[in-house]
Design a protein around this motif. Structure first.
Motif, PDB file in Angstrom:
ATOM      1  N   LYS A 136       0.817  -1.209   0.000  1.00 54.06           N
ATOM      2  CA  LYS A 136       0.000   0.000   0.000  1.00 54.06           C
ATOM      3  C   LYS A 136       0.851   1.259   0.000  1.00 54.06           C
ATOM      4  CE  LYS A 136      -0.640  -0.071   5.032  1.00 54.06           C
ATOM      5  NZ  LYS A 136      -1.623  -0.278   6.105  1.00 54.06           N
ATOM      6  N   SER A 142      -6.666   0.750  -2.860  1.00 56.16           N
ATOM      7  CA  SER A 142      -8.094   0.610  -2.595  1.00 56.16           C
ATOM      8  C   SER A 142      -8.828   0.082  -3.824  1.00 56.16           C
ATOM      9  CB  SER A 142      -8.700   1.952  -2.166  1.00 56.16           C
ATOM     10  OG  SER A 142      -8.536   2.924  -3.169  1.00 56.16           O
ATOM     11  N   ASN A 169      -2.542  -6.526   5.988  1.00 57.68           N
ATOM     12  CA  ASN A 169      -2.636  -5.101   6.298  1.00 57.68           C
ATOM     13  C   ASN A 169      -1.591  -4.298   5.534  1.00 57.68           C
ATOM     14  OD1 ASN A 169      -4.830  -5.001   8.046  1.00 57.68           O
ATOM     15  ND2 ASN A 169      -3.583  -5.518   9.834  1.00 57.68           N
ATOM     16  N   PRO A 173      -5.414  -0.356   2.205  1.00 55.21           N
ATOM     17  CA  PRO A 173      -5.189   0.969   2.794  1.00 55.21           C
ATOM     18  C   PRO A 173      -5.293   1.009   4.315  1.00 55.21           C
ATOM     19  CG  PRO A 173      -6.614   1.140   0.879  1.00 55.21           C
ATOM     20  CD  PRO A 173      -6.474  -0.315   1.185  1.00 55.21           C
ATOM     21  N   ASP A 174      -6.166   0.176   4.909  1.00 50.32           N
ATOM     22  CA  ASP A 174      -6.351   0.221   6.358  1.00 50.32           C
ATOM     23  C   ASP A 174      -6.905  -1.117   6.828  1.00 50.32           C
ATOM     24  OD1 ASP A 174      -9.303   0.327   6.032  1.00 50.32           O
ATOM     25  OD2 ASP A 174      -8.874   2.336   5.280  1.00 50.32           O
ATOM     26  N   THR A 177     -10.519  -2.062   5.642  1.00 52.07           N
ATOM     27  CA  THR A 177     -10.586  -2.528   4.259  1.00 52.07           C
ATOM     28  C   THR A 177     -10.030  -3.940   4.142  1.00 52.07           C
ATOM     29  OG1 THR A 177     -10.293  -0.246   3.493  1.00 52.07           O
ATOM     30  CG2 THR A 177      -9.972  -1.995   1.877  1.00 52.07           C
TER      31      THR A 177
END
Length: 217
Positions: A136, A142, A169, A173-174, A177
């Motif tokens: 990421k 995303s 992770n 993005p987070d 998500t």
């Protein structure tokens, strides 16, 4: 006349299958015939052959997730499944995850993401190879979740990864998500863990053995 019609139908079918094989971008030669089932610890041959035959899992839009360290045959296994599915009349797309992320990033930039996602609907199966190599912090990922959500319970996705879900992770993005992506992928999925030695390590060991034969008594 009937014989000529049968020949024409067979030739058209053959051309269509070859066209779909070329469009799929599936690695040539990575078939069940060249797959080392005996070395693929944790894999059942009949299960892979059944997945290649298609059936309910493709018709229902179920997913396929293959985990294992580098070199254990994940990409070869899913490529072999792809070739078999193409022979069975299905359409597939085999792509590195980082490549499809880049394509979707461009589509988002150009405000054409929805159209780009819909173009993948013509494929019964989309393979995201080497998901773990996407990071990421390298680019906005995303769009990868957008693809997963778009195909959820509609069309199948196959993923190869050398890291477990707990490490994803680093891809999305987070945390929210990541959890949402994993939830959609595993809801209707076959999960296969590929164990054993790396194929490349085995090949290197075989070459070394040939180059350094045992000393004569």
């Amino acid at each position: 006349m009937a014989t000529l019609i049968e020949i024409e139908v067979a030739e058209r079918t053959s051309r269509r299958i070859q066209r779909h094989r070329d469009q799929s971008e599936t690695p040539a030669g990575k078939t069940f015939a060249s797959f080392e089932f005996d070395a693929a610890t944790g894999v059942r041959k009949q299960q892979l052959l059944s997945l290649g035959a298609g059936g309910e899992w493709i018709e229902n839009g179920d997913n396929l997730l293959l985990f294992g360290k580098s070199g254990t045959g994940k990409s070869h296994a899913v490529a072999a499944i792809c070739h078999a599915l193409i022979d069975a009349g299905k359409r597939v797309l085999f792509t590195r995850t980082i490549d499809i992320v880049q394509r979707l990033q461009i589509a988002r930039r150009d405000l054409t993401l929805i159209g780009a996602l819909e173009k993948f609907d013509k494929f019964d199966l989309v393979v995201l190879d080497d998901l773990s190599y996407v990071r990421k912090d390298q680019a906005e990922t995303s769009v990868l979740f957008e693809l997963i959500a778009h195909r959820y319970e509609r069309h199948s996705i196959a993923i190869t990864a050398n890291q477990a879900f707990s490490a994803w992770n680093s891809v999305f993005p987070d945390a929210a998500t990541t959890a949402a992506a994993v939830d959609r992928l595993v809801h209707h999925a076959t999960i296969i863990e590929m164990k054993g030695e790396s194929y490349r390590e085995r090949s290197a060991a075989r070459r070394a053995a040939k180059e350094d034969p045992p000393a004569s008594a």
